[in-house]
Design an enzyme around this catalytic site. Structure first.
Site, mmCIF file in Angstrom:
data_model
loop_
_atom_site.group_PDB
_atom_site.id
_atom_site.type_symbol
_atom_site.label_atom_id
_atom_site.label_comp_id
_atom_site.label_asym_id
_atom_site.label_seq_id
_atom_site.Cartn_x
_atom_site.Cartn_y
_atom_site.Cartn_z
ATOM 1 N N LYS A 80 0.847 -1.195 0.000
ATOM 2 C CA LYS A 80 0.000 0.000 0.000
ATOM 3 C C LYS A 80 0.882 1.244 0.000
ATOM 4 O O LYS A 80 1.946 1.254 0.628
ATOM 5 C CB LYS A 80 -0.886 -0.026 1.253
ATOM 6 C CG LYS A 80 -1.919 1.082 1.331
ATOM 7 C CD LYS A 80 -2.781 0.922 2.584
ATOM 8 C CE LYS A 80 -3.888 1.949 2.655
ATOM 9 N NZ LYS A 80 -4.714 1.780 3.875
ATOM 10 N N SER A 155 -9.690 1.656 2.982
ATOM 11 C CA SER A 155 -8.858 2.437 2.091
ATOM 12 C C SER A 155 -7.860 1.591 1.297
ATOM 13 O O SER A 155 -7.364 2.045 0.271
ATOM 14 C CB SER A 155 -8.085 3.498 2.883
ATOM 15 O OG SER A 155 -7.234 2.883 3.836
ATOM 16 N N SER A 179 -9.744 -0.676 7.175
ATOM 17 C CA SER A 179 -9.220 -0.572 5.813
ATOM 18 C C SER A 179 -8.511 -1.793 5.247
ATOM 19 O O SER A 179 -8.179 -1.803 4.072
ATOM 20 C CB SER A 179 -8.283 0.622 5.701
ATOM 21 O OG SER A 179 -9.053 1.772 5.581
HETATM 22 N N1 GLN Z 1 -13.115 3.947 6.424
HETATM 23 C C1 GLN Z 1 -12.426 4.385 7.589
HETATM 24 C C2 GLN Z 1 -12.049 5.841 7.441
HETATM 25 O O1 GLN Z 1 -12.403 6.407 6.473
HETATM 26 C C3 GLN Z 1 -11.271 3.519 7.885
HETATM 27 C C4 GLN Z 1 -10.026 3.891 7.200
HETATM 28 C C5 GLN Z 1 -8.848 3.054 7.574
HETATM 29 O O2 GLN Z 1 -8.969 2.009 8.239
HETATM 30 N N2 GLN Z 1 -7.696 3.528 7.182
HETATM 31 O O3 GLN Z 1 -11.434 6.431 8.260
#
Ligand code: GLN
Length: 493
Positions: A80, A155, A179
């Site tokens: 990532k 994400s 994410s």
């Molecule tokens: N969807 C969550 C957010 O927008 C989680 C994001 C993540 O785990 N990086 O913050």
């Protein structure tokens, strides 16, 4: 032989290279070809490592000499774009870092490379990991390989799409509020968020430091266990990394769930849960019961506060962490050649205003507001207090059960564009995943089936801190009985 290498799982690929059935160079070249063909459509990678084939060749030389190259010798891994990679651009999918080339690698990346893994490239994601759909990326959204009209989740959407479309044997994501688990769930993969502190955060772009954890995204439970063994363990460079021993999860894997107690939180099956998802989770529960596990109903009464606490705590931490991107020490600097900034405020405003996208700015404003004097007690402090209570809910629950089984998200993947203009709808998607981060627990998503529209649906497993083995074992029982690991994404057929 070489042609079908991309169809194999990580364990099989590592075995084929170690057993000299295929060279690392040939394996990596096949994956690279795959990226060249599919990435223009799917957009899973932001940056491809141009040196991957050359690096694989070096692994072959070492293998020929009889050196012990490591358990991931020649295995193609996608990283990532939140992880610093020495000499390889690291953007966090933001204009702010669009041309940032780190001078060092994150501990996770170093540990993978020490075991011979080949970094294929840096994967797409939501900007600074803020989002659930990969749509907030400065580099354009990524598509779900199961159906190109749908989001791959976020994400870590690019990591999920890369593994699912066989553009890598495994990938690394980060999970601050879901994410890793949610995109794994949307793309029919195994995704693991380890116990907070298991994996070093050194060299990972910080989003919310008390919640961020890195973890594997793979096609099988065994593959995930192997990667987690490699990246876990105390790191002097991260004071929050845990000193606990790293068990050999992959060697102790067992799908024997007889006598295990599996808790199902009643609050996770109430309104808003898609029927396809609820059926999939219940089917996994029935299967575990048939295999001798005991299914019990548990209660996690503070579930309804998980999303509000998460979005306060994570925004507060983000507003602090992202203050370093000011165009002086780090990051994008606006063009002041035609018009100089009137003062320092304007200088910062233009750099940050142009460098950050809408969602990131929204979080910074929310976090800075909640931390400001006069509001701190009412918002940030209160959220921390409720977080403590939520954690207690889980401590109590794990007195009654070994592992918790639940949905990973309320719905299967949604259409690209469907929620991006409605932040609240997007945030509510995180209802089942954020608690594990707030409580520091290990959690994972494992493929559970498909919706009526043929979209993947995963189930979530949670365990008490440092009890990853129990979670892996239950996941393996589900995996062995559902037999979904060989399914090919429909979008690619
Ligand atoms: N969807 C969550 C957010 O927008 C989680 C994001 C993540 O785990 N990086 O913050």
């Amino acid at each position: 032989m070489a042609e079908n290498i991309v169809e194999r799982d990580l364990t099989a690929i590592a075995g084929a290279i170690a057993g000299r059935e295929i060279s690392a160079e040939a394996a990596v070249s096949e994956f690279k070809k795959r990226i060249e063909t599919l990435n223009p459509q799917i957009n899973a990678y932001i940056t491809v490592n141009d040196h991957c084939v050359e690096q694989a060749r070096e692994i072959d030389v070492r293998l020929k000499k009889g050196e012990n190259v490591g358990c991931l010798a020649g295995v193609p891994i996608a990283i990532k774009d939140m992880f610093c990679t020495k000499g390889l651009r690291t953007t966090a999918a933001s204009k702010m870092l669009h041309n940032f080339v780190p001078t060092y690698s994150a501990t996770v990346v170093k540990r993978l490379e020490e075991q011979g893994a080949i970094v294929m490239g840096k994967t797409n994601q939501d900007e600074f990991a803020m989002g659930s759909s990969n749509e907030t990326s400065y580099f354009g959204n990524c598509k779900n390989p199961w159906n190109f009209e749908y989001v791959p989740g976020g994400s870590s959407g690019g990591s999920a799409a890369a593994v699912s479309a066989r553009m890598a044997a495994g990938a690394i994501g980060t999970d601050t509020g879901g994410s890793i688990r949610q995109p794994a769930n949307f793309c029919s993969l195994v995704g693991v968020k380890p116990t907070y502190g298991r994996v070093s955060r050194y060299g990972i772009v910080s989003f919310a430091s008390s919640l961020d954890q890195a973890g594997p995204m793979t096609r099988t439970v065994r593959d995930a266990a192997i990667i987690l063994e490699v990246i876990s363990g105390r790191d002097e460079l991260d004071s929050t990394s845990a000193p606990n021993d790293v068990p050999k999860w992959s060697e102790r894997l067992s799908s024997d769930v007889r006598g295990m107690k599996i808790g199902m939180p009643k609050e996770y099956f109430q309104n808003g849960l898609d029927e396809n998802v609820s059926k999939t989770v219940k089917r996994a529960a029935d299967l575990l019961r048939e295999k001798g596990a005991e299914l019990i109903e548990i209660s996690l009464p503070l579930t309804k506060f998980a999303v509000p606490i998460y979005y306060l705590v994570s925004a507060c931490e983000a507003s602090s962490n992202l203050s370093r991107y000011d165009g002086v020490r780090y990051g994008y600097r606006a063009d002041f050649s035609k018009q100089a900034a009137a003062d320092l405020d304007e200088f910062y405003c233009r750099n940050r205003g142009e460098g950050f996208g809408r969602e990131v700015k929204r979080r910074i404003v929310l976090g800075a507001y909640a931390l400001s004097s006069g509001y701190y007690d009412a918002y940030y402090k209160k959220a921390c207090q409720v977080r403590r209570l939520l954690r207690q809910d889980f401590t109590d629950a794990f007195k009654k059960c070994d592992v918790i089984l639940s949905p990973a998200s309320p719905t299967p993947a949604f259409k690209i564009g469907e929620r991006i203009d409605n932040p609240l709808a997007m945030y509510l998607n995180d209802i089942y995943t954020t608690s594990a981060n707030l409580a520091g627990l290990p959690g994972m998503s494992v493929p559970g089936g498909f919706s009526k529209d043929n979209l993947p649906i995963g189930v979530q497993l949670l365990a008490a801190q440092f009890e990853e083995q129990k979670m892996f074992n239950v996941a393996l029982a589900i995996e062995e009985n559902l037999n979904l690991t060989k399914e090919v994404p429909r979008g690619l057929q």
